[in-house]
Design an enzyme around this catalytic site. Structure first.
Site, PDB file in Angstrom:
ATOM      1  N   LYS A 176     -32.555  75.623 -22.812  1.00  0.00           N
ATOM      2  CA  LYS A 176     -31.612  74.515 -22.763  1.00  0.00           C
ATOM      3  C   LYS A 176     -31.774  73.809 -21.064  1.00  0.00           C
ATOM      4  O   LYS A 176     -31.354  74.366 -20.151  1.00  0.00           O
ATOM      5  CB  LYS A 176     -30.315  75.177 -22.735  1.00  0.00           C
ATOM      6  CG  LYS A 176     -29.274  74.187 -23.187  1.00  0.00           C
ATOM      7  CD  LYS A 176     -28.485  73.374 -22.652  1.00  0.00           C
ATOM      8  CE  LYS A 176     -28.069  73.457 -21.312  1.00  0.00           C
ATOM      9  NZ  LYS A 176     -27.843  72.037 -20.803  1.00  0.00           N
ATOM     10  N   SER A 230     -25.440  76.996 -10.690  1.00  0.00           N
ATOM     11  CA  SER A 230     -24.480  77.138  -9.781  1.00  0.00           C
ATOM     12  C   SER A 230     -23.788  78.698  -9.692  1.00  0.00           C
ATOM     13  O   SER A 230     -24.313  79.135 -11.063  1.00  0.00           O
ATOM     14  CB  SER A 230     -23.223  76.203 -10.140  1.00  0.00           C
ATOM     15  OG  SER A 230     -22.892  76.610 -11.235  1.00  0.00           O
ATOM     16  N   GLY A 234     -23.452  80.987 -13.137  1.00  0.00           N
ATOM     17  CA  GLY A 234     -24.288  82.178 -13.063  1.00  0.00           C
ATOM     18  C   GLY A 234     -23.309  83.457 -13.215  1.00  0.00           C
ATOM     19  O   GLY A 234     -23.659  84.432 -14.110  1.00  0.00           O
ATOM     20  N   GLU A 251     -30.563  82.826 -10.458  1.00  0.00           N
ATOM     21  CA  GLU A 251     -30.962  82.266  -9.329  1.00  0.00           C
ATOM     22  C   GLU A 251     -29.742  81.309  -9.034  1.00  0.00           C
ATOM     23  O   GLU A 251     -29.828  80.373  -9.712  1.00  0.00           O
ATOM     24  CB  GLU A 251     -32.260  81.469  -9.120  1.00  0.00           C
ATOM     25  CG  GLU A 251     -33.441  82.432  -9.370  1.00  0.00           C
ATOM     26  CD  GLU A 251     -33.529  83.523  -8.185  1.00  0.00           C
ATOM     27  OE1 GLU A 251     -33.006  83.278  -7.156  1.00  0.00           O
ATOM     28  OE2 GLU A 251     -34.144  84.456  -8.514  1.00  0.00           O
ATOM     29  N   CYS A 285     -31.908  74.597  -3.393  1.00  0.00           N
ATOM     30  CA  CYS A 285     -31.008  75.744  -3.251  1.00  0.00           C
ATOM     31  C   CYS A 285     -31.429  76.377  -1.949  1.00  0.00           C
ATOM     32  O   CYS A 285     -30.843  77.248  -1.574  1.00  0.00           O
ATOM     33  CB  CYS A 285     -31.087  76.836  -4.296  1.00  0.00           C
ATOM     34  SG  CYS A 285     -32.920  76.856  -5.006  1.00  0.00           S
ATOM     35  N   GLU A 383     -21.610  75.785  -0.746  1.00  0.00           N
ATOM     36  CA  GLU A 383     -22.813  75.177  -0.756  1.00  0.00           C
ATOM     37  C   GLU A 383     -22.410  73.614  -0.962  1.00  0.00           C
ATOM     38  O   GLU A 383     -21.728  73.621  -1.988  1.00  0.00           O
ATOM     39  CB  GLU A 383     -23.607  75.810  -1.768  1.00  0.00           C
ATOM     40  CG  GLU A 383     -25.021  75.147  -2.005  1.00  0.00           C
ATOM     41  CD  GLU A 383     -25.713  75.548  -3.357  1.00  0.00           C
ATOM     42  OE1 GLU A 383     -25.271  75.923  -4.426  1.00  0.00           O
ATOM     43  OE2 GLU A 383     -27.134  75.855  -3.321  1.00  0.00           O
TER      44      GLU A 383
HETATM   45  P1  NDP Z   1     -24.534  74.388 -13.144  1.00  0.00           P
HETATM   46  O1  NDP Z   1     -24.481  75.830 -13.022  1.00  0.00           O
HETATM   47  O2  NDP Z   1     -23.117  73.737 -14.136  1.00  0.00           O
HETATM   48  O3  NDP Z   1     -25.529  73.786 -14.322  1.00  0.00           O
HETATM   49  C1  NDP Z   1     -27.011  74.508 -14.466  1.00  0.00           C
HETATM   50  C2  NDP Z   1     -27.257  74.807 -16.077  1.00  0.00           C
HETATM   51  O4  NDP Z   1     -26.227  75.626 -16.626  1.00  0.00           O
HETATM   52  C3  NDP Z   1     -27.265  73.419 -16.734  1.00  0.00           C
HETATM   53  O5  NDP Z   1     -28.310  73.263 -17.610  1.00  0.00           O
HETATM   54  C4  NDP Z   1     -26.026  73.546 -17.207  1.00  0.00           C
HETATM   55  O6  NDP Z   1     -25.913  72.508 -18.480  1.00  0.00           O
HETATM   56  C5  NDP Z   1     -25.868  74.760 -17.737  1.00  0.00           C
HETATM   57  N1  NDP Z   1     -24.534  75.394 -18.055  1.00  0.00           N
HETATM   58  C6  NDP Z   1     -23.292  74.880 -17.416  1.00  0.00           C
HETATM   59  N2  NDP Z   1     -22.318  75.373 -17.989  1.00  0.00           N
HETATM   60  C7  NDP Z   1     -22.762  76.483 -18.737  1.00  0.00           C
HETATM   61  C8  NDP Z   1     -22.355  77.727 -19.660  1.00  0.00           C
HETATM   62  N3  NDP Z   1     -20.947  77.689 -19.509  1.00  0.00           N
HETATM   63  N4  NDP Z   1     -23.357  78.434 -20.194  1.00  0.00           N
HETATM   64  C9  NDP Z   1     -24.363  78.412 -20.025  1.00  0.00           C
HETATM   65  N5  NDP Z   1     -25.012  77.318 -19.224  1.00  0.00           N
HETATM   66  C10 NDP Z   1     -24.321  76.279 -18.851  1.00  0.00           C
HETATM   67  O7  NDP Z   1     -24.954  73.401 -12.171  1.00  0.00           O
HETATM   68  P2  NDP Z   1     -24.948  71.846 -12.116  1.00  0.00           P
HETATM   69  O8  NDP Z   1     -26.226  71.457 -12.557  1.00  0.00           O
HETATM   70  O9  NDP Z   1     -23.819  71.248 -12.641  1.00  0.00           O
HETATM   71  O10 NDP Z   1     -24.619  71.771 -10.522  1.00  0.00           O
HETATM   72  C11 NDP Z   1     -23.310  72.115  -9.727  1.00  0.00           C
HETATM   73  C12 NDP Z   1     -23.803  72.782  -8.567  1.00  0.00           C
HETATM   74  O11 NDP Z   1     -24.493  73.889  -8.749  1.00  0.00           O
HETATM   75  C13 NDP Z   1     -24.301  71.938  -7.784  1.00  0.00           C
HETATM   76  O12 NDP Z   1     -23.681  71.108  -6.937  1.00  0.00           O
HETATM   77  C14 NDP Z   1     -24.982  72.704  -6.637  1.00  0.00           C
HETATM   78  O13 NDP Z   1     -24.172  73.496  -5.595  1.00  0.00           O
HETATM   79  C15 NDP Z   1     -25.386  74.148  -7.884  1.00  0.00           C
HETATM   80  N6  NDP Z   1     -26.556  74.148  -8.219  1.00  0.00           N
HETATM   81  C16 NDP Z   1     -27.559  75.062  -7.540  1.00  0.00           C
HETATM   82  C17 NDP Z   1     -28.813  75.064  -7.827  1.00  0.00           C
HETATM   83  C18 NDP Z   1     -29.725  76.206  -7.192  1.00  0.00           C
HETATM   84  O14 NDP Z   1     -30.871  75.930  -7.579  1.00  0.00           O
HETATM   85  N7  NDP Z   1     -29.333  76.975  -6.560  1.00  0.00           N
HETATM   86  C19 NDP Z   1     -29.282  74.287  -8.751  1.00  0.00           C
HETATM   87  C20 NDP Z   1     -28.520  73.084  -9.309  1.00  0.00           C
HETATM   88  C21 NDP Z   1     -27.086  73.271  -9.214  1.00  0.00           C
HETATM   89  P3  NDP Z   1     -25.591  71.007 -18.073  1.00  0.00           P
HETATM   90  O15 NDP Z   1     -26.242  70.587 -16.855  1.00  0.00           O
HETATM   91  O16 NDP Z   1     -26.139  70.453 -19.173  1.00  0.00           O
HETATM   92  O17 NDP Z   1     -24.094  70.884 -18.342  1.00  0.00           O
END
Ligand code: NDP
Length: 481
Positions: A176, A230, A234, A251, A285, A383
């Site tokens: 996903k 995020s 996580g 991660e 990240c 962050e």
């Molecule tokens: P999210 O944690 O919301 O998204 C990461 C993945 O998880 C996406 O595929 C998202 O789907 C999915 N997801 C969201 N909610 C759920 C859930 N309840 N159950 C299962 N999967 C879920 O992060 P975002 O991409 O929205 O980014 C938000 C913040 O996260 C950023 O501002 C940043 O601070 C941090 N981030 C950190 C990263 C890292 O590598 N450390 C990478 C990306 C973000 P979908 O996007 O389709 O909703």
């Protein structure tokens, strides 16, 4: 209503299927540019994808390493051959500059090729039993069906470094990807399909995380979950997996420190911080978001870094002279601007950080440096995930190390110094999964472990041969002659 032929479908059981909804993939450099339309899966599609993966698992887990090698190698070869075209798609959907996007595509190709080799190299142990006449073997077996949930910031590299080891070690996959960036994940799905991945071994379900991701993580047909994103998501996934006693790998975020000592080479330090804090629009990240600078070099460092940061060209990701692309979307831009205002209210001096207008509608923001701040300010603890960095002045090495470690996170940490003692001490004592000496905190190899400590990561490391820890389970067998 879109013509079905224009819609990129989900891949379930070897077939491209429409979803319950369709979502436009918008270019953050120019919101008039629609990269493509992508199907959003519903809950039934999640069930079907997991069922397809379960059905495919017995044959795939028994298929042997040559078949898995050949599939992964073919995908890796095509990613490398088409790096410019796929890199362009990546730059359009995520907004990192074209050279960064091509580099990320190359990385994805290298990852597939590396794990093609690893499929052939999986080893076990054969030991003598402490009891006479008995042989003991320790082998690794695939976990089963793994759910992979990936973020938008590395839309091809992160899916690659989860899919490739999962398949190399004989697992079946349901991926996903982030809703904001389904295009690159869809390309990987196309390549796996084209190069003969058996039906159901790899499945792609696109759509919102709160619906599709949540259903996937809690599905009873899933054996393990690997997630990058995020901390909040996580933690939620970890709770679900804990309840279901399911293997999980997380991660998450970082608030990565970069220490600059008085004895640093000024240009090395400035370049490491420019790259680590602002390249890829700070959406990494591993980005350097806390620059911890010793008092003797502080003013010269801030002066040069501030000037070089303000000279960085922010523009369309596809434009040849852009050094920093746009922020990924309106939501992330508003979040960055909130933190920039917060920095002012926390008494920091802010250089840059303003919203930028270009000749096209996009999410452009100047990089920002927060001066005169402390490690206890919110801007130094949370962050931000944008092109923003706090500068924290310290007295000496001991204070620098204390500040570096004073954070909830522990992903990457760096130091710029010409002192062997400082470099060695920092490497030994900093609480991070990855340490960089005279290098940016971001930018890693693909054949060694990637991951962090504390709130940054949970579970076994990703990448390199250590990926086997997560994507396999051990079996200890005793046999009497
Ligand atoms: P999210 O944690 O919301 O998204 C990461 C993945 O998880 C996406 O595929 C998202 O789907 C999915 N997801 C969201 N909610 C759920 C859930 N309840 N159950 C299962 N999967 C879920 O992060 P975002 O991409 O929205 O980014 C938000 C913040 O996260 C950023 O501002 C940043 O601070 C941090 N981030 C950190 C990263 C890292 O590598 N450390 C990478 C990306 C973000 P979908 O996007 O389709 O909703």
């Amino acid at each position: 209503m879109k013509d079905m032929n224009d819609i990129h479908g989900n891949l379930i059981g070897g077939e491209w299927l429409p979803g319950e909804d369709v979502r436009p993939n918008v270019n953050p450099s120019d919101t008039r540019d629609i990269v493509g339309h992508y199907a959003s899966a519903g809950l039934t599609a999640v069930d079907e994808a997991v069922e397809a993966a379960r059905s495919a698992f017995p044959a795939w887990s028994a298929a042997g390493p040559q078949v898995r090698h050949d599939l992964l190698d073919a995908v890796g070869t095509e990613l490398l051959a088409r790096k410019d075209e796929i890199g362009r798609l990546l730059a359009r959907e995520e907004g990192k500059t074209l050279p960064e996007a091509i580099g990320e595509t190359v990385r994805a190709g290298q990852v597939f090729k590396f794990f093609a080799g690893e499929a052939l190299r999986l080893t076990g142990d054969s030991q003598q039993s402490v009891r006479p006449g008995i042989d003991v073997t320790v082998t690794r077996e695939p976990v089963g069906v793994v759910a992979l949930i990936t973020p938008w910031n590395f839309p091809i590299a992160i899916p690659a470094w989860k899919i490739a080891p999962a398949l190399a070690y004989g697992n079946c996959v349901v991926l996903k990807p982030a809703e904001l960036t389904p295009g690159c994940a869809h390309v990987i799905a196309q390549l796996l399909h084209k190069h003969g991945c058996p039906a159901g071994v790899f499945n792609l379900v696109m759509g919102p995380g709160k619906v599709v991701g949540d259903a996937l993580v809690s599905h009873l047909g899933i054996d393990a979950v690997s997630f990058t994103g995020s901390a909040a998501t996580g933690e939620r996934i970890a709770a679900t997996c804990g309840k279901l006693r399911r293997k999980v790998q997380l991660e998450m975020g970082g608030k990565n420190p970069m220490v600059v000592m008085d004895d640093a080479d000024l240009q090395t330090a400035v370049q490491a911080c420019l790259n680590g804090a602002f390249f890829s629009t700070g959406q990494r990240c591993t980005a350097s978001s806390r620059l911890i600078v010793q008092k003797g070099i502080h003013d010269a460092f801030v002066d040069v870094l501030g000037r070089e940061m303000q000279a960085l060209r922010v523009g369309d990701a596809l434009q040849a002279d852009s050094q920093i692309g746009p922020v990924v979307d309106q939501h992330q831009l508003e979040s960055n601007l909130f933190y920039i205002e917060l920095a002012r209210s926390e008494a920091a001096e802010v250089i840059g950080g303003q919203r930028l207008e270009r000749d096209k509608p996009g999410f452009y923001q100047a990089p920002a440096l927060f001066l005169g701040t402390t490690n206890s300010a919110r801007i130094s603890r949370e962050e931000i995930f944008g092109p923003c960095a706090s500068v924290i002045r310290v007295e000496d090495f001991d204070e620098a190390l204390t500040v570096a470690n004073d954070t909830a996170f522990g992903l990457s940490a760096g130091i710029c110094t010409t002192s062997l003692r400082h470099g060695t001490e920092f490497r030994r004592r900093v609480e991070a999964g990855m340490v960089m000496v005279n290098l940016p905190t971001a930018g890693v190899d693909y054949h060694v472990p990637f991951g962090g400590r504390k709130a940054s990561s949970f579970g076994p490391r990703e990448q390199g041969r250590y990926a086997a820890e997560f994507y396999t389970v051990m079996k200890t067998a005793y046999q009497s002659a």
